[in-house]
Structure formats: C-alpha cells, structure tokens
Design an enzyme around this catalytic site. Structure first.
Site, short mmCIF file in Angstrom:
data_model
loop_
_atom_site.label_atom_id
_atom_site.label_comp_id
_atom_site.label_asym_id
_atom_site.label_seq_id
_atom_site.Cartn_x
_atom_site.Cartn_y
_atom_site.Cartn_z
CB THR A 45 2.75 0.58 6.22
OG1 THR A 45 1.37 0.33 6.57
CG2 THR A 45 3.59 0.27 7.44
CD GLU A 92 -8.73 -1.54 7.44
OE1 GLU A 92 -9.53 -1.72 6.53
OE2 GLU A 92 -7.52 -1.35 7.25
NE ARG A 140 -2.22 -4.61 -1.11
CZ ARG A 140 -1.80 -3.89 -0.05
NH1 ARG A 140 -0.68 -4.18 0.53
NH2 ARG A 140 -2.53 -2.89 0.39
N GLY A 169 0.83 -1.21 0.00
CA GLY A 169 0.00 0.00 0.00
C GLY A 169 0.86 1.25 0.00
NE ARG A 174 -2.51 -4.96 5.78
CZ ARG A 174 -2.89 -5.17 4.53
NH1 ARG A 174 -3.72 -6.14 4.24
NH2 ARG A 174 -2.45 -4.40 3.56
NE ARG A 182 14.23 16.07 -2.41
CZ ARG A 182 14.77 16.53 -1.27
NH1 ARG A 182 14.70 15.80 -0.17
NH2 ARG A 182 15.37 17.70 -1.25
CG ASP A 221 3.15 -6.71 7.55
OD1 ASP A 221 2.63 -6.27 6.51
OD2 ASP A 221 2.48 -7.24 8.47
NE ARG A 263 -2.83 2.96 0.58
CZ ARG A 263 -3.33 1.80 0.17
NH1 ARG A 263 -3.89 0.98 1.04
NH2 ARG A 263 -3.27 1.45 -1.09
CG ASP A 298 1.39 -3.06 10.55
OD1 ASP A 298 2.20 -2.36 9.90
OD2 ASP A 298 0.66 -3.90 10.01
NE ARG A 337 -15.92 16.24 17.83
CZ ARG A 337 -16.28 15.19 18.57
NH1 ARG A 337 -17.48 15.11 19.09
NH2 ARG A 337 -15.43 14.22 18.78
CG ASP A 362 -1.71 -0.47 8.07
OD1 ASP A 362 -2.56 0.41 7.86
OD2 ASP A 362 -1.61 -1.50 7.38
O1 F6P Z 1 -1.62 -1.48 4.71
C1 F6P Z 1 -2.18 -0.26 4.36
C2 F6P Z 1 -3.67 -0.40 4.14
O2 F6P Z 1 -4.18 0.86 3.76
C3 F6P Z 1 -4.46 -0.97 5.31
O3 F6P Z 1 -4.71 -0.01 6.31
C4 F6P Z 1 -5.68 -1.47 4.60
O4 F6P Z 1 -6.28 -2.52 5.34
C5 F6P Z 1 -5.15 -1.98 3.30
O5 F6P Z 1 -3.90 -1.31 3.08
C6 F6P Z 1 -6.03 -1.75 2.10
O6 F6P Z 1 -5.43 -2.34 1.00
P1 F6P Z 1 -5.88 -2.06 -0.52
O7 F6P Z 1 -5.46 -0.66 -0.87
O8 F6P Z 1 -5.13 -3.08 -1.29
O9 F6P Z 1 -7.35 -2.20 -0.56
#
Ligand code: F6P
Length: 328
Positions: free
Chosen positions: A131, A228, A77, A16, A177, A26, A108, A261, A135, A160, A133
């Site tokens: 990322t 999520e 991916r 992602g 994720r 850069r 990861d 993102r 994580d 709000r 996330d």
């Molecule tokens: O890993 C980054 C992320 O944006 C996660 O937060 C999310 O679950 C996932 O990628 C979404 O993936 P895609 O863009 O392939 O739908």
C-alpha cells in the site's frame, strides 16, 4: 503455525494497487518454483476468489513485470467477501483447485480479510504489505510507499516552478487515507512551508503565522502539503479558510490523487517487494500462517496479521520535527 505440507500456493493482490506489487508477485512465483511448489494467480483479489477467476502461473508469466506499476493480477475491493456466504464460495473454489496456502499482497483491509479467512477455514496465509499509505506496523516500509513519495515530490517540484514564477501560495493534497506518512516525507523532500497531517492538529492561526513569517523572510514561494483525511478537511477546505485571513494571496490548489499510485516502482520498492515475496513463500514452507512479512532494520520479520493491522504505526516524531524546523 500450520502442520499442512504446502504444495500449491494461491497469490493475489487486493485493495488499492501499489507500485511494486508486480515485483512481489514475480518473487512469489519464482521462489515457489525454486522450491518445487505450484502457484496459481487469483485475479481481482477476493472478488476473483469468489468468481473462480484462478489460473496457473509459470515463471514465463511473470517476465517483464518487475518494472511495471499496477498489478497484472488486477485488484478490487470485494463487498461479497465481507459476507460468510462469499467467503464460503471463495473457500470452495480454492479447494477445487487444491490450493492449500495463500499469499495476499495488500493493505490493512486485505490483511483483515486474510486473517478472518484463516480463522474460518484454516488455509495458511501470509500477508505482504502492499500500500502506498505505509500505515501497517510490522514493517518499516510498505511496498509502494517509496515510489509514491518520489512521485509526489517530483510533482511538487513542478508545481513550485509556477509558485515561484507567479508568487502564488499552493495547497497540495497528497494521499494516505487517514495516515500522514506520504505528507511528512513529501513535506521534507520538497521543502514545504507547512505539512498538515491527520495525526497532528495545526490550528489555522499557526499556519497563518507561519506564512506571514515566511513573507517577512522574503521566501520566494509557499507550498503547503495537506494529507487527505485530515479532520479540518482537505486542501480545498484549508485553502478557503486561509483565504479569509490572507485575502491578498494568490492561492491555488492541486490534488495529486491517483497519480501517486501509478508508475514504475523505485529501486527501493522493487528490492523490498522481491525480498518479501521470497520470504512469504519460505515462511509458508516453514509452517508460518496468519502472519505478515515485513522488513524492520533490514531484517525479515514475521508479525501476526492481527497485530500488524491493530497496532497503530505512528508517523516518526523526528520526521515531523524536522519538517517543522526546515519550513521556517
Ligand atoms: O490505500 C491506498 C489509497 O490510495 C489511499 O491513499 C486512498 O485514500 C485510497 O486508496 C483511494 O481509494 P480508491 O482508489 O478506491 O479511490
């Protein structure tokens, strides 16, 4: 550690996209040039490595990208890279370009690929954690996480306005994720009524009690952040369960999705990405391989990729406690 002298680095982004990836590319290109190394950009991550979509990069190619979201090298991916045949094709293409070191910018899954590739073919690689996330262990923050949190908070501030004007209960789903970092940060930063994350189970009764006590306290609005990936479902599922207990509440759901993102990286992410890009190149020059570079307590740290992806990074206990205290 690798003994090969590094002469030509291949750099790519994978998985992602995350704001700040361009700043990292850069920094890799400019620091490589500073140390008289050549750099090749591999487009669309492992997929481009397999398809031989590889082009030389000069300083000029990375001008005016520091401030841009996304990744100009594009990302993907790759299913084929998961196969031994795919990885062999990738290796042959790198060898044909005389690329003898790699910098991978991603999460990861991307770092797992780099680790496997290093084990199979021995091309030294360094990972840069990119990322939203957050994580990955081995770094306090991943590139893009700060921007994503800021984006989420700005969006929730806007939601709000409607929540207050219409006395509505909103469930806002954020990305991450299976990790709750964005949710907890956005929960504190936006003054959420509750924050639901995959790492902690909150029974629906507890949430209902929280909302009822806020009603008694005459709170003007209620925004519940849902990460999520929670075992009890996303914002939609949770809202439907809550509706059964609180049929008179006017409930709405917003899923922030991919807007988290995108966008121009924050100052924090630009600086982090720039530091990590330079440190990745310097790490390769100093013989490091199969490691991820991160920043912990303001210091550059190299962690074996295997450890960075296997060790679970925990949502800070204090952050979760603070979110709870402030949601009363
Ligand atoms: O890993 C980054 C992320 O944006 C996660 O937060 C999310 O679950 C996932 O990628 C979404 O993936 P895609 O863009 O392939 O739908």
């Amino acid at each position: 550690m690798s003994n090969n002298p590094i002469t030509r680095i291949g750099v790519f982004t994978s998985g992602g996209d995350a704001p700040g990836m361009n700043a990292a590319i850069r920094a890799v290109v400019r620091s490589a040039k500073y140390y008289n190394l050549e750099v090749y950009g591999i487009y669309r991550g492992y997929e481009g490595m397999i398809q031989n979509d590889i082009k030389k990069l000069e300083n000029i190619n990375v001008g005016y990208i520091l401030e841009r979201g996304g990744t100009f090298l594009k990302s993907a991916r790759s299913a084929e890279f998961r196969t031994p045949e795919g990885r062999k094709k990738a290796y042959d293409n790198l060898t044909a370009h005389n690329i003898n070191a790699l910098v991978v910018i991603g999460g990861d899954g991307s770092l797992t690929g780099a680790h496997l590739f290093y084990k199979e073919f021995g091309i030294p690689s360094i990972g840069i954690p990119g990322t939203i996330d957050n994580d990955l262990s081995g770094t306090d923050s991943t590139i893009g996480y700060d921007t994503a949190c800021n984006t989420a908070i700005q969006a929730i501030d806007k939601i709000r306005d409607t929540a207050v004007s219409h006395d509505r209960l909103f469930f806002v789903e954020v990305m991450g994720r299976d990790a709750g970092f964005i949710a907890v940060n956005a929960g504190i930063g936006s003054g959420a009524a509750a924050t639901l994350i995959p790492e902690r189970k909150m029974p629906i009764e507890t949430l209902i009690e929280r909302l009822k006590s806020r009603a008694k306290a005459k709170k003007q609005s209620n925004i519940v952040i849902v990460a999520e990936g929670g075992k009890s479902g996303g914002a939609l599922e949770i809202s439907q369960k809550v509706k059964k207990f609180l049929p008179n509440y006017d409930i709405r759901v917003t899923i922030l999705g991919h807007l988290q993102r995108g966008g121009s990286p924050t100052s924090f992410d630009r600086t982090l990405a720039s530091k990590l890009g330079v440190a990745a190149v310097e790490g390769l020059i100093n013989g490091k391989a199969d490691v991820m570079v991160g920043v912990i307590n303001n210091k550059i740290v190299y962690t074996p990729i295997k450890k960075a992806i296997v060790d679970d990074k925990e949502v800070d206990e204090d952050d979760f406690r603070i979110a709870k205290i402030l949601s009363q």
